[in-house]
Each structure stands twice: as C-alpha cells, then as structure tokens.
Design an enzyme around this catalytic site. Structure first.
Site, PDB file in Angstrom:
ATOM      1  N   GLY A 163     -12.754  38.466 -35.985  1.00  0.00           N
ATOM      2  CA  GLY A 163     -12.167  39.059 -34.776  1.00  0.00           C
ATOM      3  C   GLY A 163     -10.846  39.740 -35.061  1.00  0.00           C
ATOM      4  N   VAL A 164     -10.680  40.207 -36.298  1.00  0.00           N
ATOM      5  CA  VAL A 164      -9.374  40.706 -36.765  1.00  0.00           C
ATOM      6  C   VAL A 164      -9.008  42.071 -36.162  1.00  0.00           C
ATOM      7  CG1 VAL A 164     -10.197  41.957 -38.819  1.00  0.00           C
ATOM      8  CG2 VAL A 164      -8.013  40.718 -38.913  1.00  0.00           C
ATOM      9  N   TYR A 224     -20.722  32.319 -20.995  1.00  0.00           N
ATOM     10  CA  TYR A 224     -19.443  32.211 -21.721  1.00  0.00           C
ATOM     11  C   TYR A 224     -18.953  30.765 -21.698  1.00  0.00           C
ATOM     12  CZ  TYR A 224     -14.689  33.000 -23.304  1.00  0.00           C
ATOM     13  OH  TYR A 224     -13.511  32.938 -24.013  1.00  0.00           O
ATOM     14  N   LYS A 273     -18.558  28.169 -24.969  1.00  0.00           N
ATOM     15  CA  LYS A 273     -17.317  27.520 -25.405  1.00  0.00           C
ATOM     16  C   LYS A 273     -17.440  25.991 -25.317  1.00  0.00           C
ATOM     17  CE  LYS A 273     -15.219  31.342 -26.515  1.00  0.00           C
ATOM     18  NZ  LYS A 273     -14.964  31.657 -27.927  1.00  0.00           N
ATOM     19  N   SER A 294     -12.132  27.550 -25.292  1.00  0.00           N
ATOM     20  CA  SER A 294     -11.462  28.124 -24.112  1.00  0.00           C
ATOM     21  C   SER A 294     -11.177  26.998 -23.128  1.00  0.00           C
ATOM     22  CB  SER A 294     -12.383  29.139 -23.438  1.00  0.00           C
ATOM     23  OG  SER A 294     -11.892  29.453 -22.151  1.00  0.00           O
TER      24      SER A 294
HETATM   25  N1  NAD Z   1      -7.960  36.344 -24.241  1.00  0.00           N
HETATM   26  C1  NAD Z   1      -8.229  35.270 -23.541  1.00  0.00           C
HETATM   27  O1  NAD Z   1      -7.822  35.141 -22.368  1.00  0.00           O
HETATM   28  C2  NAD Z   1      -9.035  34.147 -24.154  1.00  0.00           C
HETATM   29  C3  NAD Z   1      -9.078  32.921 -23.477  1.00  0.00           C
HETATM   30  C4  NAD Z   1      -9.842  31.885 -24.014  1.00  0.00           C
HETATM   31  C5  NAD Z   1     -10.528  32.075 -25.198  1.00  0.00           C
HETATM   32  N2  NAD Z   1     -10.472  33.284 -25.831  1.00  0.00           N
HETATM   33  C6  NAD Z   1     -11.235  33.434 -27.079  1.00  0.00           C
HETATM   34  O2  NAD Z   1     -10.380  33.902 -28.099  1.00  0.00           O
HETATM   35  C7  NAD Z   1     -11.131  34.658 -29.041  1.00  0.00           C
HETATM   36  C8  NAD Z   1     -10.429  35.977 -29.301  1.00  0.00           C
HETATM   37  O3  NAD Z   1     -10.438  36.723 -28.094  1.00  0.00           O
HETATM   38  P1  NAD Z   1      -9.434  37.911 -27.811  1.00  0.00           P
HETATM   39  O4  NAD Z   1      -8.773  37.585 -26.551  1.00  0.00           O
HETATM   40  O5  NAD Z   1      -8.657  38.245 -29.000  1.00  0.00           O
HETATM   41  O6  NAD Z   1     -10.519  39.066 -27.488  1.00  0.00           O
HETATM   42  P2  NAD Z   1     -10.678  40.546 -28.061  1.00  0.00           P
HETATM   43  O7  NAD Z   1     -11.779  41.156 -27.296  1.00  0.00           O
HETATM   44  O8  NAD Z   1      -9.359  41.208 -28.091  1.00  0.00           O
HETATM   45  O9  NAD Z   1     -11.161  40.302 -29.588  1.00  0.00           O
HETATM   46  C9  NAD Z   1     -12.430  39.843 -29.918  1.00  0.00           C
HETATM   47  C10 NAD Z   1     -12.808  40.430 -31.268  1.00  0.00           C
HETATM   48  O10 NAD Z   1     -14.088  39.882 -31.641  1.00  0.00           O
HETATM   49  C11 NAD Z   1     -14.830  40.924 -32.234  1.00  0.00           C
HETATM   50  N3  NAD Z   1     -16.273  40.679 -32.123  1.00  0.00           N
HETATM   51  C12 NAD Z   1     -16.996  40.544 -30.989  1.00  0.00           C
HETATM   52  N4  NAD Z   1     -18.298  40.444 -31.280  1.00  0.00           N
HETATM   53  C13 NAD Z   1     -18.414  40.517 -32.619  1.00  0.00           C
HETATM   54  C14 NAD Z   1     -19.514  40.480 -33.509  1.00  0.00           C
HETATM   55  N5  NAD Z   1     -20.778  40.418 -33.077  1.00  0.00           N
HETATM   56  N6  NAD Z   1     -19.273  40.551 -34.842  1.00  0.00           N
HETATM   57  C15 NAD Z   1     -17.991  40.671 -35.305  1.00  0.00           C
HETATM   58  N7  NAD Z   1     -16.919  40.729 -34.494  1.00  0.00           N
HETATM   59  C16 NAD Z   1     -17.123  40.648 -33.181  1.00  0.00           C
HETATM   60  C17 NAD Z   1     -14.449  42.162 -31.413  1.00  0.00           C
HETATM   61  O11 NAD Z   1     -14.784  43.373 -32.070  1.00  0.00           O
HETATM   62  C18 NAD Z   1     -12.959  41.945 -31.230  1.00  0.00           C
HETATM   63  O12 NAD Z   1     -12.212  42.546 -32.267  1.00  0.00           O
HETATM   64  C19 NAD Z   1     -12.532  34.789 -28.466  1.00  0.00           C
HETATM   65  O13 NAD Z   1     -13.392  33.849 -29.072  1.00  0.00           O
HETATM   66  C20 NAD Z   1     -12.334  34.487 -26.995  1.00  0.00           C
HETATM   67  O14 NAD Z   1     -13.506  33.990 -26.398  1.00  0.00           O
HETATM   68  C21 NAD Z   1      -9.735  34.323 -25.348  1.00  0.00           C
END
Ligand code: NAD
Length: 262
Positions: A12-13, A157, A161, A117
């Site tokens: 997710g970089v 979702y 989680k 989450s």
């Molecule tokens: N932002 C929030 O409010 C929040 C809250 C709770 C949990 N999370 C969790 O934190 C993590 C990071 O989320 P974020 O907020 O940075 O979201 P984001 O959308 O900014 O980043 C997610 C990244 O995952 C990559 N990704 C998605 N599907 C993919 C796949 N099939 N193969 C490779 N890469 C893939 C995307 O391209 C993206 O770069 C996630 O697991 C999300 O569920 C986020």
C-alpha cells in the site's frame, strides 16, 4: 529509532498510511521494499508493482522479495465501495497469503503489522464465521461459501477487518518465539479511502466522528504506531491489536452502555 541495516516490506506504499509509513521508516535508516498496484508518485525505495487481489498476484510479489527481511507491513486495503469479493480478496487473503509466503524470508526477531480497523471492534461476536473464513484452503471456495450471507457481503469491509483481527492472532501463534505479529486499528484517517468510507458507512456518521474528535487522524499518527510495533521497545507485544482512533471506540462504548443503563 535506529533501523539502519533493516529491510522492511510495506504494502500500500502508493498512498495514505503506507506512503507515510515507508517515509518514516526510511527517515530512520530502513531500506523499504514498497508494494502497490499503483506506481507511487514519490517513493525512493525498491518498488514492486503487483496486485494483491489474486493468489497469482500475491505469489508474484512474494517471489521478488529477498531472504532476510526484518518485517512485513500489510497496509494495502480496499474500502467497502469496491465489490465485496475484491474487499475480501485483498483485505483478508492478500494479507494471509503474502504473510504465509514471506514468513520464511523474515529473519528471526522480525515483525509483521497488519492494518485492521476500529470498525472491527465487535469481531469476537462473529468469531466462528471469521475463523472458518480465514482458514479456508481455497480463497475462491471461501468467497463462494459466503456469497449468500448478507451479513458478510453487505458489510464486507467490516467483516474483512474482523478477519484481520483473528488472522493476526493465528499468525502470531504460528510464528511464536520467532516473528511477532500485531494489528493496528485506526479510526478515521485523512487519506483517499476516507471519502469511500463516507459513501459506505454514511457521510454524517464519519464526519460526525471527526467533529467529535476535533480532527481526523493523519497518516503520520498511524505510521508512528506501526514503527513502534517494529521496534525493540515492543518486543513483548505479540498477537494483539492497538486501537489508534483518538478515543472514538472508548467513547462509543461508554455512551452506548451509559444510555442502556438509564
Ligand atoms: N484511512 C482510514 O480512515 C483507515 C481507517 C481504518 C483502517 N484503514 C486501513 O489502513 C490501510 C491503508 O489505508 P489508507 O487509508 O492508506 O488508504 P489508501 O486508499 O490511501 O491506500 C491504500 C493503498 O492500497 C493499495 N491497494 C489497494 N488494493 C490493492 C491491490 N489489490 N494490490 C496492491 N495494492 C493495493 C492502493 O493502491 C493504495 O495505494 C487499509 O488497509 C485500510 O483499510 C484506513
């Protein structure tokens, strides 16, 4: 924190929490191997472009990771606005299978951090369904088995989680004494996925939570906790979840119980 000489794999970089975590780890001396389906706009480490939604995609990523890495950060994730099959494939089986394939390449004393989450706080109520889903040998069969269950497909979702919460304990148990595995459960964090959460969970609910907290979390808030879980200071923390939500879950529990007690 001194991460000199350590190589860490960050999924997710290309966005949000993954990008902030990679940058923080690099600032502290780590070499980062970043994984994402999208090419990051700004990332200076080794990048592996890959799709974590299929077993073949996961295996292709794992093949390119060298032996002896210090840890794996399973941060990539998709929101509930994506098709439920994709949500479960990436958020559950992507995390499970990438960890399974990379575990032998993680040096002794290493660590894995999975992103769960705060919406998964009630996961124990569905423990059996969650355990059954997570341990399925074949991802396609597991998806077919839940296709008729609206509790899962309508809340994919949250269910994904909840699975991560359980999976973290399973992985910690599997690698006990060698590699620690923990999860982090963020509340609402200001990243691109937050708009999808507003569509999925309701705009008023998400914006109301942010207003209550005074601000949304920032990717850096979560990155710092992930980095701590990798550190020697966290060496006795294993198989557990750190909720990083500004106190939202505590507040919801207290207000729900307080009103029930009236
Ligand atoms: N932002 C929030 O409010 C929040 C809250 C709770 C949990 N999370 C969790 O934190 C993590 C990071 O989320 P974020 O907020 O940075 O979201 P984001 O959308 O900014 O980043 C997610 C990244 O995952 C990559 N990704 C998605 N599907 C993919 C796949 N099939 N193969 C490779 N890469 C893939 C995307 O391209 C993206 O770069 C996630 O697991 C999300 O569920 C986020």
């Amino acid at each position: 924190m001194n991460l000199d000489g350590k190589t860490l794999v960050v999924t997710g970089v290309a966005s949000g929490i993954g990008a902030a975590t990679a940058s923080l780890l690099q600032q502290n001396g780590a070499t980062v191997i970043g994984v994402d389906r999208n090419v990051p706009a700004e990332f200076s480490g080794t990048f592996i472009q890959g799709d974590l939604s299929t077993p073949e995609g996961v295996a292709a990523v794992a093949d390119r990771v060298p032996e002896g890495v210090a840890g794996l950060l399973n941060i990539a994730g998709v929101p509930g606005t994506a098709p439920w099959q994709t949500v479960l494939a990436v958020n559950v089986f992507g995390v499970r299978d990438l960890t399974r394939l990379l575990a032998p390449k993680i040096a002794d004393g290493g660590a894995v951090v999975n992103l769960a989450s705060n919406v998964a706080a009630g996961w124990a109520a569905r423990q059996l369904e969650v355990a059954r889903f997570v341990q399925a040998a074949d991802a396609a069969e597991a998806l077919a088995a839940v296709a008729g269950d609206p509790e899962v497909t309508g809340n994919s979702y949250r269910f994904s989680k909840e699975c991560v919460r359980w999976l973290t304990q399973v992985q910690a148990s599997e690698h006990l004494g060698r590699v620690r595995v923990n999860s982090v459960s963020p509340g609402p964090v200001q990243t691109p996925i937050l708009e999808d959460f507003k569509k999925d969970h309701g705009r008023e609910k998400v914006e109301g939570a942010v207003a209550l907290l005074g601000r949304a979390g920032q990717p850096q808030d979560i990155a710092e906790v992930i980095a701590f879980l990798l550190s020697p200071q966290a060496s006795w923390i294993n198989g557990t979840d750190l909720c990083v939500d500004g106190g939202l879950s505590a507040h919801r529990t207290v207000t729900t119980l307080a009103s029930a007690a009236v």
